[in-house]
Design a protein around this motif. Structure first.
Motif, PDB file in Angstrom:
ATOM      1  N   ALA A 194      -2.299   7.640  -0.679  1.00  0.00           N
ATOM      2  CA  ALA A 194      -3.351   6.825  -1.293  1.00  0.00           C
ATOM      3  C   ALA A 194      -4.672   7.584  -1.335  1.00  0.00           C
ATOM      4  CB  ALA A 194      -3.508   5.513  -0.521  1.00  0.00           C
TER       5      ALA A 194
ATOM      6  N   ALA B  82      -7.562   0.770  -2.549  1.00  0.00           N
ATOM      7  CA  ALA B  82      -7.768   2.203  -2.316  1.00  0.00           C
ATOM      8  C   ALA B  82      -8.435   2.868  -3.514  1.00  0.00           C
ATOM      9  CB  ALA B  82      -6.438   2.879  -2.004  1.00  0.00           C
ATOM     10  N   ALA B  83      -8.035   2.470  -4.719  1.00  0.00           N
ATOM     11  CA  ALA B  83      -8.598   3.093  -5.923  1.00  0.00           C
ATOM     12  C   ALA B  83     -10.096   2.864  -6.023  1.00  0.00           C
ATOM     13  CB  ALA B  83      -7.890   2.550  -7.165  1.00  0.00           C
TER      14      ALA B  83
ATOM     15  N   ASP C  43      -6.843  -1.825   0.790  1.00  0.00           N
ATOM     16  CA  ASP C  43      -5.748  -2.573   0.163  1.00  0.00           C
ATOM     17  C   ASP C  43      -5.549  -3.931   0.824  1.00  0.00           C
ATOM     18  OD1 ASP C  43      -5.099  -0.727  -1.810  1.00  0.00           O
ATOM     19  OD2 ASP C  43      -3.668   0.343  -0.538  1.00  0.00           O
TER      20      ASP C  43
ATOM     21  N   ASP D 226      -5.711  -7.596  -0.885  1.00  0.00           N
ATOM     22  CA  ASP D 226      -4.611  -8.557  -0.704  1.00  0.00           C
ATOM     23  C   ASP D 226      -5.135  -9.893  -0.203  1.00  0.00           C
ATOM     24  OD1 ASP D 226      -2.747  -6.729  -1.561  1.00  0.00           O
ATOM     25  OD2 ASP D 226      -2.129  -6.119   0.442  1.00  0.00           O
TER      26      ASP D 226
ATOM     27  N   ALA E 256      -6.255   8.271  -4.942  1.00  0.00           N
ATOM     28  CA  ALA E 256      -7.559   7.676  -5.246  1.00  0.00           C
ATOM     29  C   ALA E 256      -8.583   8.732  -5.637  1.00  0.00           C
ATOM     30  CB  ALA E 256      -8.065   6.884  -4.049  1.00  0.00           C
TER      31      ALA E 256
ATOM     32  N   TYR F 292      -4.432   7.110  -9.327  1.00  0.00           N
ATOM     33  CA  TYR F 292      -4.503   5.713  -9.743  1.00  0.00           C
ATOM     34  C   TYR F 292      -5.316   5.614 -11.030  1.00  0.00           C
ATOM     35  CZ  TYR F 292      -3.085   4.712  -4.909  1.00  0.00           C
ATOM     36  OH  TYR F 292      -2.415   4.668  -3.714  1.00  0.00           O
TER      37      TYR F 292
ATOM     38  N   SER G 174       0.827  -1.196   0.000  1.00  0.00           N
ATOM     39  CA  SER G 174       0.000   0.000   0.000  1.00  0.00           C
ATOM     40  C   SER G 174       0.865   1.250   0.000  1.00  0.00           C
ATOM     41  CB  SER G 174      -0.899   0.023   1.239  1.00  0.00           C
ATOM     42  OG  SER G 174      -1.802  -1.042   1.222  1.00  0.00           O
ATOM     43  N   ASP G 175       0.342   2.282  -0.630  1.00  0.00           N
ATOM     44  CA  ASP G 175       0.955   3.601  -0.470  1.00  0.00           C
ATOM     45  C   ASP G 175       0.629   4.129   0.919  1.00  0.00           C
ATOM     46  OD1 ASP G 175       2.088   3.842  -3.041  1.00  0.00           O
ATOM     47  OD2 ASP G 175       0.158   4.391  -3.890  1.00  0.00           O
TER      48      ASP G 175
ATOM     49  N   THR H  31      -7.776   3.715   3.371  1.00  0.00           N
ATOM     50  CA  THR H  31      -7.225   3.179   2.125  1.00  0.00           C
ATOM     51  C   THR H  31      -6.399   1.930   2.386  1.00  0.00           C
ATOM     52  OG1 THR H  31      -5.344   4.698   2.325  1.00  0.00           O
ATOM     53  CG2 THR H  31      -7.212   5.420   0.975  1.00  0.00           C
TER      54      THR H  31
ATOM     55  N   GLN I 195      -5.839  -3.928  -8.923  1.00  0.00           N
ATOM     56  CA  GLN I 195      -4.506  -3.780  -8.344  1.00  0.00           C
ATOM     57  C   GLN I 195      -4.530  -3.036  -7.024  1.00  0.00           C
ATOM     58  OE1 GLN I 195      -1.507  -5.152  -9.558  1.00  0.00           O
ATOM     59  NE2 GLN I 195      -3.106  -6.268 -10.668  1.00  0.00           N
ATOM     60  N   SER I 196      -5.498  -2.165  -6.847  1.00  0.00           N
ATOM     61  CA  SER I 196      -5.539  -1.312  -5.654  1.00  0.00           C
ATOM     62  C   SER I 196      -6.927  -1.316  -5.047  1.00  0.00           C
ATOM     63  CB  SER I 196      -5.131   0.118  -6.013  1.00  0.00           C
ATOM     64  OG  SER I 196      -5.457   1.020  -4.978  1.00  0.00           O
TER      65      SER I 196
END
Length: 415
Positions: free
Chosen positions: A8, A58-59, A37, A41, A12, A387, A2-3, A33, A55-56
């Motif tokens: 993030a 948060a996005a 994430d 995961d 986002a 993102y 994560s950022d 965020t 992929q994210s």
């Protein structure tokens, strides 16, 4: 990986929907965020094909706001439907998201209130706790800003109804949910390899169909579409057959909505061992809260998002765009897939308010002003691009497109 939460939040697109329109965009002073994430995961660790997932996480929290080009509105939600009004000795969030909500204002406030100005004036002289209680009895999405301690956990311990051996084949998911949280959960399960069927009422299809088409496609493109007339015996029988055939059921209505159709989650789970029932609601399925109406912004306010903003920025403000919705959808997808892999037989209750409260409780310094100021400086200085927005793999199926094919296949398999 994560950022940083501040980076993030900005990347986002969430700073653009947090704060006053005339003021600086603001970070949210807790790690929402990172929670998103971590849930992506968790799904990735269980996924047959990890590349199919976003992929994210948060996005996902900011993609609707970016697609709709929403802006920050301070004490009005980014989508414009929810308002924070000052009451006598406190605040109350009022979400006028449905056409009938405005018509109910005079009865709720017990005086004429046909405009926002009249609503604000009527609320200003009344007790917010009494307004909240009366509004919830009437089925209005209203909430007094609370703290994380006011809410139960996002998921109660699941009720077990007998499981099966660990599942190997792709599950059949019957998605009865609407709007955002439930459909997001269903779309994530489709990415995990599930066969997802979206079921809508002929009389009241998913209201999100009339919204942004690109966003609706993101949540529903990978699903078959069935439309049934729930007012008829044949329609209700077909719905029951679908639910009985499903490995995972997703629903986002208050319990009594399905019970009025003769469908009781507990009875179905007892009769069909190994099924997973994911119930996403505003405040859970326990007690009076099971019948409270809520949407992403007001439920987040009840769970402590306004408390966190006030602690950090000394103002009661909305944060993000209906932020409880995508977080509850992520949480629900993780819970449902894990349960199915372990043999199912569970009723899972995930609430919008409980999801936010749990994340805030887990992030112990949430709302800390010093940390918020440090995060704000990081976000303001950040120059990385936002993102990338996701593209739906295809258009969502028109309502009812697959009704005949799915029901015929279901009847054939039963024979």
């Amino acid at each position: 990986m994560s950022d940083h939460p501040a980076l993030a939040w900005r990347r986002a697109g969430l700073m653009e929907v947090t704060g006053h329109r005339a003021g600086d965009p603001l970070v949210f002073p807790a790690d929402l965020t990172g929670a998103a994430d971590r849930m992506i995961d968790a799904l990735r660790l269980m996924a047959p094909d990890r590349c199919c997932l976003p992929q994210s996480g948060a996005a996902l929290l900011g993609e609707r706001a970016r697609l709709l080009c929403l802006e920050r509105n301070g004490r009005q939600s980014a989508n414009g439907s929810c308002h924070l009004f000052r009451a006598k000795g406190g605040w109350i969030a009022v979400n006028l998201a449905r056409p009938d909500d405005m018509d109910m204002m005079p009865a709720w406030l017990q005086q004429e209130a046909g405009s926002q100005e009249q609503i604000a004036a009527a609320i200003a002289v009344q007790d917010p706790c009494k307004l909240e209680a009366r509004g919830r009895e009437m089925g209005l999405p209203v909430a007094c800003p609370g703290t994380p301690a006011d809410m139960p956990a996002d998921r109660l311990p699941p009720t077990r109804y007998g499981n099966k051996d660990e599942a190997r084949r792709p599950p059949l998911v019957v998605d009865l949910s609407t709007l955002w949280a439930g459909p997001l959960a269903g779309s994530l399960l489709a990415m995990m390899g599930a066969d997802v069927v979206k079921v809508e009422s002929q009389g009241r299809p998913d209201a999100a169909r009339s919204g942004n088409a690109a966003f609706f496609d993101l949540l529903n493109a990978a699903k078959k579409s069935i439309s049934l007339d729930f007012s008829t015996i044949s329609g209700r029988d077909a719905l029951l057959k679908l639910i009985e055939a499903a490995d995972i059921v997703i629903e986002s209505a208050r319990p009594r909505a399905l019970e009025q159709l003769g469908i009781f989650a507990e009875q179905i789970l007892q009769k069909h061992p190994g099924k997973v029932w994911l119930a996403i609601s505003a405040y859970g399925r326990q007690g009076a809260a099971a019948n409270w109406v809520g949407f992403g912004d007001d439920a987040a306010m009840a769970a402590g998002s306004g408390w966190a903003m006030h602690s950090a920025w000394q103002e009661m403000l909305f944060a993000g765009d209906a932020i409880a919705d995508p977080l509850a959808g992520l949480s629900g997808a993780c819970a449902a897939w894990q349960s199915w892999r372990q043999g199912g037989g569970e009723l899972l209750s995930v609430s919008l308010a409980g999801t936010i409260a749990t994340i805030l409780r887990d992030d112990e310094p949430a709302g800390d002003r010093t940390r918020a100021e440090q995060w704000q400086a990081l976000a303001i200085a950040d120059t990385e691009p936002l993102y990338p927005l996701r593209d739906a793999p295809c258009r969502a199926a028109p309502v009812g497109q697959d009704t005949h094919a799915v029901m015929s296949a279901l009847l054939a398999s039963a024979c």
